[in-house]
Write a protein that holds these residues in place. Structure first.
Motif, short mmCIF file in Angstrom:
data_model
loop_
_atom_site.label_atom_id
_atom_site.label_comp_id
_atom_site.label_asym_id
_atom_site.label_seq_id
_atom_site.Cartn_x
_atom_site.Cartn_y
_atom_site.Cartn_z
N LEU A 32 0.83 -1.21 0.00
CA LEU A 32 0.00 0.00 0.00
C LEU A 32 0.86 1.26 0.00
O LEU A 32 0.55 2.23 -0.71
CB LEU A 32 -0.94 0.00 1.20
N GLY A 33 1.93 1.27 0.78
CA GLY A 33 2.81 2.44 0.80
C GLY A 33 3.52 2.66 -0.51
O GLY A 33 3.70 3.81 -0.94
N THR A 34 3.91 1.58 -1.18
CA THR A 34 4.55 1.71 -2.48
C THR A 34 3.58 2.26 -3.52
O THR A 34 3.94 3.14 -4.31
CB THR A 34 5.10 0.35 -2.94
N VAL A 35 2.37 1.77 -3.50
CA VAL A 35 1.36 2.26 -4.45
C VAL A 35 1.06 3.74 -4.18
O VAL A 35 1.00 4.55 -5.11
CB VAL A 35 0.08 1.40 -4.37
N LEU A 36 0.91 4.10 -2.91
CA LEU A 36 0.63 5.49 -2.58
C LEU A 36 1.79 6.42 -2.92
O LEU A 36 1.58 7.54 -3.38
CB LEU A 36 0.28 5.63 -1.10
N CYS A 40 1.33 9.53 -5.44
CA CYS A 40 1.58 10.88 -4.93
C CYS A 40 2.98 10.92 -4.33
O CYS A 40 3.15 10.65 -3.13
CB CYS A 40 0.53 11.24 -3.88
N PRO A 41 4.00 11.25 -5.13
CA PRO A 41 5.37 11.23 -4.62
C PRO A 41 5.64 12.28 -3.54
O PRO A 41 6.65 12.23 -2.86
CB PRO A 41 6.24 11.48 -5.84
N VAL A 47 6.86 6.98 2.83
CA VAL A 47 8.23 6.44 2.90
C VAL A 47 8.48 5.86 4.29
O VAL A 47 9.07 4.79 4.43
CB VAL A 47 9.25 7.54 2.56
N GLY A 48 8.03 6.55 5.32
CA GLY A 48 8.18 6.02 6.68
C GLY A 48 7.42 4.73 6.88
O GLY A 48 7.88 3.81 7.56
N ALA A 49 6.23 4.64 6.30
CA ALA A 49 5.43 3.42 6.41
C ALA A 49 6.11 2.26 5.69
O ALA A 49 6.09 1.13 6.17
CB ALA A 49 4.04 3.65 5.84
N VAL A 50 6.74 2.54 4.56
CA VAL A 50 7.43 1.49 3.82
C VAL A 50 8.65 1.01 4.60
O VAL A 50 8.91 -0.19 4.68
CB VAL A 50 7.82 1.99 2.41
#
Length: 73
Positions: A32-36, A40-41, A47-50
């Motif tokens: 989910l973090g990668t998709v988000l 929306c870069p 990035v913290g969630a990933v």
């Protein structure tokens, strides 16, 4: 390294099972973090969630190593 420590592996299995569940949650957060972050870069929180999810993915290995090191030979 782990030749004479089979008990540490067996004792650590229930905790590793819980860690595997955490790692599955980490994999879901990672996807989910990668998709988000791709959509929306500018979302720096993704990035913290990933990074957190990657540490959750490594958790079962860390727990098993910790338990096997705690059992004396």
């Amino acid at each position: 390294m782990g030749e004479c420590r089979p008990l540490g592996f067996l004792i650590g299995l229930p905790f590793a099972f819980v860690a595997v569940i955490f790692s599955l949650v980490g994999a879901l957060v990672w996807v989910l973090g990668t998709v988000l972050s791709c959509l929306c870069p500018c979302c720096i929180c993704c990035v913290g969630a990933v990074k957190l999810s990657v540490s959750l993915l490594k958790l079962p290995i860390k727990i098993l190593r910790w338990f096997t090191e705690k059992i004396p030979c």
